[in-house]
Design an enzyme around this catalytic site. Structure first.
Site, PDB file in Angstrom:
ATOM      1  N   LYS A 101       0.789  -1.149  -0.073  1.00 47.42           N
ATOM      2  CA  LYS A 101       0.055  -0.055  -0.040  1.00 47.42           C
ATOM      3  C   LYS A 101       0.824   1.383   0.004  1.00 47.42           C
ATOM      4  CE  LYS A 101      -4.062  -2.337   1.877  1.00 47.42           C
ATOM      5  NZ  LYS A 101      -3.775  -3.472   2.442  1.00 47.42           N
TER       6      LYS A 101
HETATM    7  O1  S5P Z   1      -9.839  -2.990   1.307  1.00 46.84           O
HETATM    8  C1  S5P Z   1      -9.063  -4.117   1.799  1.00 46.84           C
HETATM    9  C2  S5P Z   1      -7.850  -4.117   0.868  1.00 46.84           C
HETATM   10  C3  S5P Z   1      -6.986  -5.032   1.212  1.00 46.84           C
HETATM   11  S1  S5P Z   1      -5.653  -5.332   0.257  1.00 46.84           S
HETATM   12  N1  S5P Z   1      -9.302  -4.917   2.816  1.00 46.84           N
HETATM   13  C4  S5P Z   1      -8.334  -5.949   2.959  1.00 46.84           C
HETATM   14  O2  S5P Z   1      -8.881  -6.756   3.905  1.00 46.84           O
HETATM   15  N2  S5P Z   1      -7.056  -6.204   2.498  1.00 46.84           N
HETATM   16  C5  S5P Z   1      -6.294  -7.147   2.698  1.00 46.84           C
HETATM   17  O3  S5P Z   1      -6.658  -8.561   2.379  1.00 46.84           O
HETATM   18  C6  S5P Z   1      -5.656  -7.143   4.009  1.00 46.84           C
HETATM   19  O4  S5P Z   1      -4.607  -6.476   4.327  1.00 46.84           O
HETATM   20  C7  S5P Z   1      -5.644  -8.724   4.298  1.00 46.84           C
HETATM   21  O5  S5P Z   1      -3.979  -9.178   4.166  1.00 46.84           O
HETATM   22  C8  S5P Z   1      -6.635  -9.348   3.405  1.00 46.84           C
HETATM   23  C9  S5P Z   1      -7.948  -9.755   3.910  1.00 46.84           C
HETATM   24  O6  S5P Z   1      -7.619 -10.999   5.049  1.00 46.84           O
HETATM   25  P1  S5P Z   1      -8.914 -11.685   5.840  1.00 46.84           P
HETATM   26  O7  S5P Z   1      -8.482 -12.340   6.650  1.00 46.84           O
HETATM   27  O8  S5P Z   1     -10.119 -10.585   6.242  1.00 46.84           O
HETATM   28  O9  S5P Z   1      -9.763 -12.364   4.376  1.00 46.84           O
END
Ligand code: S5P
Length: 271
Positions: free
Chosen positions: A93
């Site tokens: 990011k």
């Molecule tokens: O808006 C966002 C953008 C990103 S890149 N929301 C997110 O959650 N992410 C990333 O996606 C976050 O940094 C994490 O690594 C992943 C989601 O993980 P989860 O465990 O919630 O599925």
């Protein structure tokens, strides 16, 4: 089937080499899944590749959250990912001015030397994309930038007007691989796909087979709905790496994403 046939406009209207590479990997793996490998030791990260490598197309890292990081261990981890036919995606990011972003691609982590994809906010203006591309160019590599057009977390400040500006700049920039969209809200995603048009890819976090609220303001939507709404890759973290059996779960996400993708391609061909 050949990637260019299955991906249609997405293939023909995106000239970035890395975009084609992703589309080919997704077809080989029959998976539109990027694993968010949010584990904090090298052993756990390596174990994840062993467990889920065959079911995913890309591996998303946060290199700065690893407790026992070392340059040697990271190089070995990335070559393990490459041998498992995975793109390596550093979710850094970036948000600074172009020249500093270029320098941030080097430094101790030397992201330019191993990442195929990185994320960036466009808050500082379009030169950030040139800066990141120059970073890869400095070491003779190619890569792609995913711009954050939407976010999945509650209360985020990427309001529709901002999203529109990111898309109008990013869709015409050759160094842009695509956009991060919000996988938890298919309706918003459809609007985003319409604005982006057929060429650039949209990758979506905020996706889980168990739809609802996650930890600390994260929100989740269904993988199938996200793909049908125009996502080209679901980014799944805890849904896989916190599962009792990550391999089985990864396979389930791969199947859900691929069958929705086939459905989407067939309905496009039918029109
Ligand atoms: O808006 C966002 C953008 C990103 S890149 N929301 C997110 O959650 N992410 C990333 O996606 C976050 O940094 C994490 O690594 C992943 C989601 O993980 P989860 O465990 O919630 O599925």
């Amino acid at each position: 089937m050949q990637a260019e046939v299955v991906w249609g406009d997405r293939w023909s209207e995106n000239s970035l080499t890395m975009a084609h590479t992703y589309m080919e990997v997704a077809c080989r793996k029959k998976s539109l899944v990027c694993l968010a490998a949010d584990r904090s030791t090298m052993a756990e990260l390596n174990q994840l590749i062993d467990e889920v490598g065959p079911h995913i197309a890309a591996l998303k890292t946060h290199v700065d959250l690893v407790d026992d990081w070392s340059a040697e261990a990271w190089t070995a981890f990335c070559s393990k990912a490459n041998s498992a036919d995975l793109l390596v995606f550093e979710d850094r990011k970036f948000a600074d001015i172009g020249g500093i972003s270029r320098k941030q691609m080097s430094g101790i982590y030397d992201i330019r030397s191993w990442a195929d994809l990185v994320t960036a906010h466009l808050i500082s203006g379009p030169d950030i994309v040139d800066g990141l591309q120059a970073g890869w160019n400095d070491v003779g590599r190619q890569g792609g930038v995913l711009l954050l057009a939407q976010m999945s977390s509650r209360g985020n400040l990427l309001v529709p007007d901002y999203t529109g500006k990111v898309v109008s700049v990013g869709k015409n920039h050759a160094g842009v691989f695509g956009f991060i969209g919000n996988g938890s809200r298919p309706e918003e995603l459809k609007v985003l796909r319409k604005a982006v048009g057929p060429g650039k890819l949209i990758w979506t976090p905020g996706v889980n087979l168990a739809v609802g609220d996650g930890e600390m303001g994260q929100r989740y939507g269904s993988p199938r709905e996200a793909i049908l709404a125009g996502s080209d890759c679901i980014i799944v973290g805890s849904g896989i790496h916190k599962a009792q059996n990550p391999s089985h779960k990864a396979q389930a996400y791969a199947d859900a994403s691929w069958s929705a993708f086939v459905e989407r391609s067939q309905s496009r061909n039918a029109v």
